[in-house]
Design a protein around this motif. Structure first.
Motif, short mmCIF file in Angstrom:
data_model
loop_
_atom_site.label_atom_id
_atom_site.label_comp_id
_atom_site.label_asym_id
_atom_site.label_seq_id
_atom_site.Cartn_x
_atom_site.Cartn_y
_atom_site.Cartn_z
N ARG A 69 -1.44 10.15 0.67
CA ARG A 69 -2.50 9.15 0.44
C ARG A 69 -3.27 8.87 1.73
NH1 ARG A 69 0.82 5.34 -3.51
NH2 ARG A 69 0.06 6.20 -5.47
N GLN A 73 -7.17 9.39 2.42
CA GLN A 73 -8.00 8.28 2.91
C GLN A 73 -8.74 8.67 4.19
OE1 GLN A 73 -5.09 5.15 3.16
NE2 GLN A 73 -5.37 4.54 1.03
N GLU A 76 -11.52 10.84 3.19
CA GLU A 76 -12.62 10.03 2.64
C GLU A 76 -13.43 9.38 3.75
OE1 GLU A 76 -12.05 7.78 -1.18
OE2 GLU A 76 -9.95 8.22 -0.69
#
Length: 117
Positions: A69, A73, A76
């Motif tokens: 994750r 992130q 992103e």
């Protein structure tokens, strides 16, 4: 005012480089380095470790999921930087801006609940 410095192109002709051009080039180089780092390190490492664990017949751990994750992130974040640097891209609006205090608190509670799973 921007200063100029003489340069030559491949044909030996003099070209003019402004500070704005130099800053743009530096920014492009930094963004390229970030893109490479995320793809070659963050994403690759987190997903490779999880894949290796599965290949050994083990279950994924909470830390494996958290690492993947976090890698996504980070990807992103760099994607958002890329979009801001591109004249042809428009980023999605941040939903957080449209939430009232109660909705924000509910969102934070749900995120924390899911992280504890």
């Amino acid at each position: 005012m921007s200063s100029t410095a003489p340069n030559t192109n491949g044909d030996g002709e003099t070209t003019i480089t402004t500070d704005d051009d130099s800053l743009s080039e530096v920014g492009r180089d930094l963004l390229r380095a970030e893109l490479e780092r995320v793809s070659e390190e963050d994403i690759r490492d987190a997903f490779r470790e999880a894949s290796a664990r599965l290949a050994q017949g083990e279950e994924l751990t909470r830390d494996d999921i958290r690492a993947m994750r976090e890698a996504v992130q980070e990807a992103e974040r760099v994607l958002d930087l890329s979009a801001r640097a591109s004249a042809e891209a428009t980023s999605f609006p941040d939903p957080w801006e449209f939430l009232d205090d109660q909705s924000r608190a509910a969102y934070v509670d749900e995120v924390q609940r899911r992280q504890d799973l």
